[in-house]
Design a protein around this motif. Structure first.
Motif, PDB file in Angstrom:
ATOM      1  N   ARG A 123      57.568   6.167 -39.958  1.00 37.73           N
ATOM      2  CA  ARG A 123      56.692   5.069 -39.547  1.00 37.73           C
ATOM      3  C   ARG A 123      57.425   4.092 -38.624  1.00 37.73           C
ATOM      4  NH1 ARG A 123      53.688   2.164 -44.364  1.00 37.73           N
ATOM      5  NH2 ARG A 123      53.123   4.336 -44.706  1.00 37.73           N
ATOM      6  N   ASP A 124      58.697   3.817 -38.917  1.00 38.84           N
ATOM      7  CA  ASP A 124      59.462   2.901 -38.065  1.00 38.84           C
ATOM      8  C   ASP A 124      59.598   3.451 -36.649  1.00 38.84           C
ATOM      9  OD1 ASP A 124      59.770   1.218 -40.198  1.00 38.84           O
ATOM     10  OD2 ASP A 124      61.742   2.003 -40.764  1.00 38.84           O
ATOM     11  N   THR A 125      59.839   4.751 -36.543  1.00 40.17           N
ATOM     12  CA  THR A 125      59.941   5.391 -35.227  1.00 40.17           C
ATOM     13  C   THR A 125      58.636   5.273 -34.458  1.00 40.17           C
ATOM     14  OG1 THR A 125      61.552   6.989 -36.065  1.00 40.17           O
ATOM     15  CG2 THR A 125      60.420   7.567 -34.027  1.00 40.17           C
ATOM     16  N   MET A 126      57.516   5.453 -35.155  1.00 35.54           N
ATOM     17  CA  MET A 126      56.209   5.339 -34.514  1.00 35.54           C
ATOM     18  C   MET A 126      55.960   3.915 -34.028  1.00 35.54           C
ATOM     19  SD  MET A 126      54.584   8.377 -34.780  1.00 35.54           S
ATOM     20  CE  MET A 126      52.825   8.191 -35.003  1.00 35.54           C
ATOM     21  N   GLN A 127      56.399   2.945 -34.806  1.00 37.86           N
ATOM     22  CA  GLN A 127      56.202   1.546 -34.407  1.00 37.86           C
ATOM     23  C   GLN A 127      56.998   1.217 -33.151  1.00 37.86           C
ATOM     24  OE1 GLN A 127      57.357  -0.373 -38.029  1.00 37.86           O
ATOM     25  NE2 GLN A 127      55.420   0.051 -39.063  1.00 37.86           N
ATOM     26  N   TRP A 128      58.265   1.666 -33.104  1.00 35.95           N
ATOM     27  CA  TRP A 128      59.069   1.433 -31.909  1.00 35.95           C
ATOM     28  C   TRP A 128      58.494   2.175 -30.707  1.00 35.95           C
ATOM     29  CZ3 TRP A 128      62.219  -2.240 -30.787  1.00 35.95           C
ATOM     30  CH2 TRP A 128      62.933  -2.895 -31.792  1.00 35.95           C
ATOM     31  N   ALA A 129      58.019   3.396 -30.923  1.00 42.12           N
ATOM     32  CA  ALA A 129      57.419   4.167 -29.828  1.00 42.12           C
ATOM     33  C   ALA A 129      56.189   3.454 -29.283  1.00 42.12           C
ATOM     34  CB  ALA A 129      57.052   5.572 -30.314  1.00 42.12           C
ATOM     35  N   ASN A 130      55.423   2.832 -30.176  1.00 46.51           N
ATOM     36  CA  ASN A 130      54.232   2.104 -29.749  1.00 46.51           C
ATOM     37  C   ASN A 130      54.589   0.911 -28.867  1.00 46.51           C
ATOM     38  OD1 ASN A 130      52.222  -0.342 -30.491  1.00 46.51           O
ATOM     39  ND2 ASN A 130      51.084   1.589 -30.467  1.00 46.51           N
ATOM     40  N   ILE A 131      55.635   0.158 -29.260  1.00 46.27           N
ATOM     41  CA  ILE A 131      56.057  -0.995 -28.467  1.00 46.27           C
ATOM     42  C   ILE A 131      56.572  -0.542 -27.094  1.00 46.27           C
ATOM     43  CG2 ILE A 131      57.739  -2.861 -28.302  1.00 46.27           C
ATOM     44  CD1 ILE A 131      55.515  -3.478 -30.243  1.00 46.27           C
ATOM     45  N   ILE A 132      57.421   0.482 -27.091  1.00 46.58           N
ATOM     46  CA  ILE A 132      57.967   0.998 -25.829  1.00 46.58           C
ATOM     47  C   ILE A 132      56.845   1.511 -24.937  1.00 46.58           C
ATOM     48  CG2 ILE A 132      59.387   2.839 -24.835  1.00 46.58           C
ATOM     49  CD1 ILE A 132      61.191   2.586 -27.339  1.00 46.58           C
ATOM     50  N   TYR A 169      44.136  12.962 -25.577  1.00 48.19           N
ATOM     51  CA  TYR A 169      44.078  14.336 -25.058  1.00 48.19           C
ATOM     52  C   TYR A 169      44.498  14.439 -23.593  1.00 48.19           C
ATOM     53  CZ  TYR A 169      41.997  16.353 -29.241  1.00 48.19           C
ATOM     54  OH  TYR A 169      41.795  16.814 -30.519  1.00 48.19           O
ATOM     55  N   LEU A 170      44.237  13.403 -22.814  1.00 46.93           N
ATOM     56  CA  LEU A 170      44.615  13.450 -21.402  1.00 46.93           C
ATOM     57  C   LEU A 170      46.074  13.055 -21.183  1.00 46.93           C
ATOM     58  CD1 LEU A 170      41.466  11.912 -19.660  1.00 46.93           C
ATOM     59  CD2 LEU A 170      42.065  14.321 -19.944  1.00 46.93           C
ATOM     60  N   GLY A 171      46.651  12.305 -22.126  1.00 44.50           N
ATOM     61  CA  GLY A 171      48.031  11.866 -21.979  1.00 44.50           C
ATOM     62  C   GLY A 171      49.015  13.000 -21.762  1.00 44.50           C
ATOM     63  N   VAL A 198      55.478  11.053 -28.859  1.00 40.45           N
ATOM     64  CA  VAL A 198      55.857  10.689 -30.227  1.00 40.45           C
ATOM     65  C   VAL A 198      54.632  10.183 -30.989  1.00 40.45           C
ATOM     66  CG1 VAL A 198      57.224   9.100 -31.631  1.00 40.45           C
ATOM     67  CG2 VAL A 198      58.253  10.197 -29.627  1.00 40.45           C
ATOM     68  N   LEU A 199      53.800   9.381 -30.322  1.00 40.37           N
ATOM     69  CA  LEU A 199      52.605   8.831 -30.960  1.00 40.37           C
ATOM     70  C   LEU A 199      51.506   9.870 -31.096  1.00 40.37           C
ATOM     71  CD1 LEU A 199      52.507   5.444 -29.007  1.00 40.37           C
ATOM     72  CD2 LEU A 199      53.140   5.747 -31.403  1.00 40.37           C
ATOM     73  N   ASP A 200      51.424  10.779 -30.141  1.00 38.81           N
ATOM     74  CA  ASP A 200      50.340  11.762 -30.116  1.00 38.81           C
ATOM     75  C   ASP A 200      50.543  12.885 -31.124  1.00 38.81           C
ATOM     76  OD1 ASP A 200      47.897  11.963 -28.993  1.00 38.81           O
ATOM     77  OD2 ASP A 200      48.554  12.754 -27.066  1.00 38.81           O
ATOM     78  N   PHE A 201      51.801  13.181 -31.431  1.00 38.49           N
ATOM     79  CA  PHE A 201      52.097  14.298 -32.330  1.00 38.49           C
ATOM     80  C   PHE A 201      52.979  13.810 -33.484  1.00 38.49           C
ATOM     81  CE2 PHE A 201      51.437  16.007 -28.070  1.00 38.49           C
ATOM     82  CZ  PHE A 201      50.441  16.949 -28.319  1.00 38.49           C
TER      83      PHE A 201
END
Length: 364
Positions: A276-285, A195-197, A266-269
């Motif tokens: 799922r692949d996009t979320m995984q890359w976003a998490n690493i970045i 929420y703060l991000g 990307v991860l928050d919304f």
């Protein structure tokens, strides 16, 4: 005079005494941190530790089927238009990247930066002013920029702490306090982080736009870096409103910081069609960028507080002493030196503002 017994006017302990105390506190902190780093890195390096509890029923043959595309409907996501395997090969790749590389090396970078700062402080010490203060002040940070800076800084610290807890906390707090406390702790961290991000991202953009004019690269910035901010050679290094190091931090926030914010969105919304692949890359970045910024931020915080005399008061009161301006930002000082006011004039202006009266005119 003995360094430990020296006192400043008014019976206040001399700053050198506090420097000695800070040195011992920082050394103790570094030793404790080194023990924690060793334990967490060892735990993160074990590739089977988390998988053993996350998916205990998956064997090597099933993984072979997943990777070769031989899995049947029993291993597929049954949601509408989903073509993902419930046992997902890319998810395992993401987990390996996070556990074997991002998490341990991120912790090493952060711990290494703290260790460097501690050693620097113990060996070099604080950068004190070379000349006495004049008592005349220059306005450096208006109220709006101070409020914006402290808002962004406070959110950055909360996000860094909650992010580190989400990434490493289970290896420390779960064993210390048990599953019940750890469950509450990680849930609270996730809630605050999510929420703060977005609020941090919006305020960061406002701050970057507000400061861009003073952080455009200039030719003298290169000389600033060549001389290590004045540590190499003699004499002061030319600097405008922002020196080379401050500009480097600004553009790091404007590049890596924005990348962290974007990947965080990307991860928050996850309701905008990203897979799922996009979320995984976003998490690493997001993790790599955030860990890097956290490490560099320790240097920024150290220089702006404990490491340099007079810097913190500029961001708390808005004003800096003439001597500080001359020694650290001489080009900016030449531009604004005619605007210097005495401490008494500042007190009179504040009193007049509080009483609603017009301040008395300045004497030439």
């Amino acid at each position: 005079m003995n360094q430990l017994t020296a006192q400043a006017p008014g019976g206040v302990p001399h700053p050198s005494r506090w420097q000695g105390v800070w040195r011992w506190l920082l050394l103790a902190f570094a030793l404790v941190l080194s023990l924690g780093v060793t334990q967490v890195v060892h735990a993160q390096a074990d590739p089977d530790r988390e998988m053993g509890t996350a998916a205990p029923g998956i064997d090597a043959d099933q993984w072979r089927q997943v990777r070769s595309g031989e899995t049947d409907a029993n291993y597929r996501d049954s949601r509408y238009e989903s073509n993902y395997n419930l046992i997902n090969s890319s998810g395992e790749t993401w987990r390996q990247w996070r556990n074997r590389w991002v998490s341990p090396f991120g912790l090493i970078v952060i711990g290494g930066m703290i260790g460097i700062i501690v050693l620097f402080y113990l060996i070099i010490g604080r950068k004190d002013l070379e000349e006495p203060r004049t008592g005349r002040k220059l306005l450096r940070w208006p109220l709006f920029l101070r409020a914006l800076h402290w808002s962004v800084a406070s959110l950055f610290i909360v996000l860094a702490l909650t992010g580190l807890n989400l990434l490493f906390g289970k290896f420390v707090f779960r064993g210390l306090f048990g599953d019940a406390f750890w469950g509450w702790m990680v849930s609270s961290s996730k809630l605050l982080h999510n929420y703060l991000g977005p609020i941090f991202g919006i305020l960061l953009v406002v701050l970057l736009v507000s400061l861009i004019k003073d952080n455009l690269p200039k030719k003298h910035d290169l000389e600033w870096f060549k001389k290590g901010g004045g540590m190499v050679g003699k004499g002061h290094v030319d600097a405008g409103f922002a020196n080379g190091g401050e500009k480097a931090w600004y553009w790091l926030l404007a590049s890596v910081g924005i990348l962290v914010v974007a990947s965080g969105f990307v991860l928050d919304f996850p309701n905008f069609g990203q897979g799922r692949d996009t979320m995984q890359w976003a998490n690493i970045i997001h993790a790599v960028g955030a860990l890097g910024l956290t490490a560099v931020s320790f240097g920024h915080i150290y220089i702006g507080t404990l490491g340099t005399e007079g810097s913190l008061e500029g961001m708390t009161t808005g004003y800096v002493d003439e001597t500080w301006a001359k020694e650290h930002h001489n080009l900016w000082y030449e531009e604004v030196k005619d605007q210097a006011v005495s401490e008494q004039e500042l007190a009179d202006q504040k009193a007049s503002k509080d009483s609603g009266e017009s301040p008395a005119p300045r004497s030439s």
